[in-house]
Design a protein around this motif. Sequence first.
Motif, short mmCIF file in Angstrom:
data_model
loop_
_atom_site.label_atom_id
_atom_site.label_comp_id
_atom_site.label_asym_id
_atom_site.label_seq_id
_atom_site.Cartn_x
_atom_site.Cartn_y
_atom_site.Cartn_z
N THR A 1 44.10 21.06 35.63
CA THR A 1 44.86 22.14 35.00
C THR A 1 43.96 22.96 34.07
OG1 THR A 1 46.78 20.70 35.07
CG2 THR A 1 46.94 22.63 33.67
N TRP A 2 43.13 22.24 33.29
CA TRP A 2 42.24 22.95 32.37
C TRP A 2 41.18 23.76 33.12
CZ3 TRP A 2 42.87 24.36 27.63
CH2 TRP A 2 43.73 23.64 26.81
N ILE A 3 40.65 23.18 34.20
CA ILE A 3 39.63 23.91 34.98
C ILE A 3 40.26 25.19 35.54
CG2 ILE A 3 38.25 23.82 37.09
CD1 ILE A 3 37.82 20.78 36.41
N ALA A 4 41.48 25.07 36.09
CA ALA A 4 42.16 26.24 36.64
C ALA A 4 42.42 27.28 35.54
CB ALA A 4 43.48 25.82 37.29
N ALA A 5 42.86 26.81 34.36
CA ALA A 5 43.16 27.74 33.26
C ALA A 5 41.90 28.47 32.80
CB ALA A 5 43.79 26.96 32.10
N TRP A 6 40.79 27.73 32.67
CA TRP A 6 39.54 28.36 32.25
C TRP A 6 39.03 29.34 33.31
CZ3 TRP A 6 37.51 29.07 27.72
CH2 TRP A 6 37.79 28.17 26.69
N ALA A 7 39.12 28.96 34.59
CA ALA A 7 38.63 29.83 35.66
C ALA A 7 39.42 31.15 35.65
CB ALA A 7 38.78 29.12 37.01
N ILE A 8 40.75 31.05 35.52
CA ILE A 8 41.58 32.26 35.51
C ILE A 8 41.29 33.06 34.24
CG2 ILE A 8 43.95 33.11 35.40
CD1 ILE A 8 44.63 30.40 36.97
N GLY A 9 41.18 32.37 33.11
CA GLY A 9 40.92 33.05 31.84
C GLY A 9 39.61 33.82 31.89
N ILE A 10 38.56 33.17 32.38
CA ILE A 10 37.24 33.82 32.43
C ILE A 10 37.28 35.02 33.39
CG2 ILE A 10 34.85 33.49 33.20
CD1 ILE A 10 35.16 30.57 32.01
N PHE A 11 37.92 34.83 34.54
CA PHE A 11 38.05 35.92 35.52
C PHE A 11 38.76 37.13 34.88
CE2 PHE A 11 40.59 37.79 39.10
CZ PHE A 11 39.52 38.34 39.80
N MET A 12 39.84 36.86 34.11
CA MET A 12 40.58 37.95 33.47
C MET A 12 39.76 38.62 32.38
SD MET A 12 43.22 38.03 35.28
CE MET A 12 44.00 39.40 34.44
N VAL B 1 36.52 38.87 32.22
CA VAL B 1 35.49 39.68 32.88
C VAL B 1 36.11 41.01 33.33
CG1 VAL B 1 34.03 39.85 34.94
CG2 VAL B 1 34.01 37.75 33.56
N LEU B 2 37.29 40.95 33.95
CA LEU B 2 37.95 42.18 34.42
C LEU B 2 38.26 43.11 33.24
CD1 LEU B 2 40.54 41.09 37.15
CD2 LEU B 2 38.33 42.21 37.45
N ILE B 3 38.77 42.53 32.15
CA ILE B 3 39.14 43.35 30.98
C ILE B 3 37.91 44.05 30.42
CG2 ILE B 3 39.93 43.24 28.57
CD1 ILE B 3 41.85 40.95 29.50
N VAL C 1 36.99 48.06 30.22
CA VAL C 1 36.76 48.68 28.91
C VAL C 1 35.41 49.41 28.91
CG1 VAL C 1 36.28 48.15 26.48
CG2 VAL C 1 38.24 47.11 27.62
N ILE C 2 34.42 48.77 29.52
CA ILE C 2 33.08 49.37 29.48
C ILE C 2 32.90 50.43 30.56
CG2 ILE C 2 30.61 48.86 29.74
CD1 ILE C 2 31.40 46.03 28.48
N ALA C 3 33.25 50.09 31.82
CA ALA C 3 32.98 51.01 32.94
C ALA C 3 33.85 52.26 32.87
CB ALA C 3 33.21 50.27 34.26
N TYR C 4 35.06 52.15 32.35
CA TYR C 4 35.98 53.30 32.36
C TYR C 4 36.23 53.84 30.96
CZ TYR C 4 36.58 51.73 37.12
OH TYR C 4 36.33 51.36 38.41
N ARG C 5 35.27 53.63 30.05
CA ARG C 5 35.45 54.14 28.69
C ARG C 5 35.39 55.66 28.68
NH1 ARG C 5 30.29 52.76 29.39
NH2 ARG C 5 28.66 54.14 28.56
#
Length: 277
Positions: free
Chosen positions: A42-53, A55-57, A61-65
Motif C-alpha cells: 500500500t505504501w509503495i503504491a501511495a508513494w509511486a502515485i504521489g511521486i508521479f503526481m 512530477v506532473l504538477i 508549473v514550469i513548462a507552462y508558466r
Amino acid sequence: MAAVAVAGALLLTGCGEQLRGGFLPEPITSEGAEYLTFWNGTWIAAWAIGIFMWVLIFWCVIAYRRRSEDEIPTQFRYHVPFEILYTAVPILLVLTLFGQTVKVENTLLHIQEDPDVVVNVAGKKWSWDFNYVNEDVYETGVQAYTLNEGREGVPETLPTLVLPVDSRVEFVLTSRDVIHSFWVPQFLIKLDMIPGRVNIFQVTTTQEGTFDGKCAELCGSYHSEMLFNVSVVSQEEYDAHIESLRDAGQTGQLGPELDQYELQSDQDEPLRGRSGN
Ligand SMILES: [Cu+2]
C-alpha cells in the motif's frame, strides 16, 4: 528514478531493516507476515502515485508558466480522454485497495476448525486470566507495578501466555468487567474484549521467543499496567509448561463466576429509548 535512488539509499543504511519492516513490529505469525506485505504494498503504491503526481504538477508549473506580463497560457477544457483517465484510474486504485483489504482481513479473521491450541483469555481490571481450554489448566495474573518502580524487574512479575511454535492458536476473548483489548503488538492484530460477548481470532505461530502483550483499550486508572508476556516455545517446552501448571494445582478453568459485571435484563432492547446508558 529519484524515488528508486532514495529507496536504495535508505535500504543501504541502518534504516533499511525498519523500512523493509514497514516501521511495524516484526511479525511472529504467518498472518502478521501477510498483513505486513499488504501494508508495504500500500505504501509503495501511495508513494509511486504521489511521486508521479508531483512530477506532473511541477512539470506543468514550469513548462507552462507565464513567460511575459501580457501573455495568457493556452486555455482548453472538456478534454474527454483526460477526463476518462482521471475517473478510471482512481476507481481502479480504490477497487484494488478494497479487494486487497478484504483478502487480508479474511486471512486475519479466518477461523479454522480444530486449532492446535485454544486459549480463553479473560481481561479484568487490570490483568489477565489465561485458560488453556483443551488442557484444562489456567494461569492467572495480577496488575503490574511499573509506575513507581519503572520497567526493571517487572516482566518477571507478569503473567505469561505460553504457546507452541508452528501451531494454530485460537484466542477466545472475554472480559470480566469493562471493555479491554487483547494486543500482542507482534501479531499485528488486536481485538476487543467486551463484557457479555465472545470475540475469536486465530494465529499461526512462526517464531520462538518472548514478546510483549498489553491492553489496547483505555479501561481505567491502571490500564497502562495491564501487561503480560507471550512466550512462544517448542512443543516439548509447551507440554512441560502445561504439566508445571497442573503440578501447581492450577487445573480447571477460571470461568464466568469470576465476572464482575452484571448482565442487564433489558440488554436485548434497542438502545433507542433507554436513558443513562
Ligand atoms: Cu484493559
